[in-house]
Design a protein around this motif. Structure first.
Motif, short mmCIF file in Angstrom:
data_model
loop_
_atom_site.label_atom_id
_atom_site.label_comp_id
_atom_site.label_asym_id
_atom_site.label_seq_id
_atom_site.Cartn_x
_atom_site.Cartn_y
_atom_site.Cartn_z
N CYS A 1 -5.87 15.76 -19.96
CA CYS A 1 -4.36 16.25 -20.03
C CYS A 1 -4.63 17.91 -20.24
N SER B 1 -6.16 15.60 -24.11
CA SER B 1 -6.46 14.31 -24.52
C SER B 1 -7.04 13.56 -23.20
N CYS C 1 -0.74 13.78 -19.88
CA CYS C 1 -0.81 12.70 -20.48
C CYS C 1 0.63 11.99 -20.72
N ASN D 1 -2.25 19.73 -20.91
CA ASN D 1 -1.48 20.20 -22.00
C ASN D 1 -2.37 20.22 -23.16
N CYS D 2 -2.83 18.82 -23.35
CA CYS D 2 -3.39 18.60 -25.08
C CYS D 2 -4.80 18.28 -25.04
N ARG E 1 2.17 11.26 -23.21
CA ARG E 1 2.71 11.93 -24.42
C ARG E 1 3.46 13.25 -23.94
N CYS E 2 2.54 13.86 -23.38
CA CYS E 2 3.06 15.52 -22.94
C CYS E 2 3.90 15.39 -21.91
N ARG F 1 0.31 9.86 -32.06
CA ARG F 1 0.39 11.17 -31.15
C ARG F 1 1.75 11.62 -30.52
ZN LIG Z 1 -1.19 15.70 -23.33
#
Ligand SMILES: [Zn+2]
Ligand SMILES: [Zn+2]
Length: 387
Positions: free
Chosen positions: A46, A51, A163, A48-49, A165-166, A211
């Motif tokens: 990901c 993961s 991901c 952004n994060c 979540r993001c 998360r």
């Molecule tokens: Zn993410």
């Protein structure tokens, strides 16, 4: 007795044996390779994060340093692929360093040892490319004189994605609103600061397991704070932490916010409200008997009060405090100097208007010339503290 021969290459058993399933030692190993991994593996992280998917589940990385992160993601993908592509004859395996693997010259049937090391990589931009040299030693048959010893170059491509979540976080998603209020008054600046810090710490802790526990947004309102949270359970845990620290009550409400178009189910949003007590350290309160106290401490368990009659502390749990009708009381504050002390009385002079008045001598040491902060409730005056 007639000599047997390898059916693949024709070598005699006495030269190339013992034969296994009709094959000489070399042909048996060639016909039964253990390292069946492909040349290329594609994986993603990901952007952004950081993961990545571990056995299909998004997990946070061990390292956020980009280079380490890329290797972490690539190695995870390589190991998963290795595990999935071993021959059926391998029942267990262990990862070793190349040097450790070099030393291995015998293994029980069904066991493999594997090593891998990057031999070439390009990680300046995405997709990052890492070429691994993979080597496996294994035994698949008890008659093997030598272990399988196979090597292969495998290229891992690490691509960027966002991901789930993001995707939700970046799309402004939230599942619950955590409202923090005080009873009968707005939150003070100190409380806002302390609560903000507590929430941040708690979210860090929660995010290690949940998360979706993120804070989407924080809204400062006149009466208190609103936290837009990615998960309801996270909002509940934080509300509990605030209650433990500051005392108060928690309540929940649900609001219908629409319909999920895919499942055609109603979507509700949860509001978790934590209302901290109206009392603060330093407040002047009284109970149903008319005793006057200064609030010394407020927490999840109850109140510590200092009786202004004798300056002694009392601890009341919240239930008792309610039963005793502890509440803030209207009062005036002033300062006064002790001008004389007799066995039964104390004379004081108000430092504002220089008027003098007498009080019963309190059960603690008082000396002439000392200045006290005084509290007046109704017609009665109390020593609050020495200045
Ligand atoms: Zn993410
Ligand atoms: Zn052969």
């Amino acid at each position: 007795m007639s000599e047997r021969f390898c059916y693949r290459c024709g070598i005699s058993e006495s030269e190339g044996g013992p034969l296994i399933e009709g094959l000489c030692q070399v042909c048996y190993r060639k016909e039964n390779p253990v390292l069946l991994i492909g040349d290329e593996i594609n994986t993603e992280l990901c952007q952004n994060c950081g993961s990545y998917r571990k056995r299909g589940i998004w997990v946070d990385p061990k390292s956020y340093e980009l280079e380490e992160l890329i290797f972490e993601v690539a190695e995870n993908a390589l190991l998963e692929e290795l595990e999935d592509s071993f021959s059926d004859k391998i029942r267990e395996y262990e990862v070793l360093t190349p040097d450790e693997l070099e030393e291995i010259d015998d293994l029980p049937v069904g066991r493999a040892v594997v090593s891998f090391e990057p031999v070439d990589f390009h990680i300046e931009h995405f997709p990052a490319i890492i070429v691994y040299e993979v080597r496996v030693k294994a035994r698949t048959h008890e008659l093997q004189r030598e272990l399988h010893d196979e090597s292969k170059r495998v290229t891992v491509y690490v691509r960027q994605t966002v991901c789930p979540r993001c995707q939700k976080f970046l799309g402004g998603y939230f599942e619950a609103i955590l409202q923090v209020r005080a009873e009968g008054r707005p939150l003070s600046d100190e409380e806002r600061k302390a609560i903000g810090k507590l929430v941040e710490e708690k979210v860090d802790e929660i995010m290690r397991k949940d998360r979706m526990g993120f804070i989407q947004d924080t809204i400062e309102k006149e009466e208190g704070l609103d936290f837009y949270m990615g998960s309801t359970s996270s909002a509940r845990k934080i509300a509990q932490a605030i209650k433990e620290r500051f005392g108060g009550t928690i309540s929940e409400a649900y609001e219908l916010v629409g319909m999920d178009r895919q499942t055609s189910r109603e979507v509700y949003r949860t509001s978790v409200s934590v209302r901290i007590p109206k009392f603060r350290k330093g407040d002047i309160v009284s109970d149903r008997k008319g005793n006057v106290y200064e609030v010394e401490k407020v927490d999840g368990k109850g109140l510590t009060l200092r009786n202004l009659e004798n300056w002694e502390n009392e601890h009341l749990d919240w239930k008792t405090a309610r039963r005793e009708q502890v509440d803030t009381v209207e009062h005036e504050e002033s300062e006064a100097m002790v001008t004389s002390v007799t066995p039964g009385e104390v004379q004081l002079m108000d430092m504002g208007n220089y008027e003098t008045y007498e009080l019963n001598r309190p059960p603690f040491e008082v000396s002439e010339g000392e200045v006290y902060r005084m509290v007046r409730v109704g017609r009665r005056r109390y020593f609050r503290s020495r200045k």
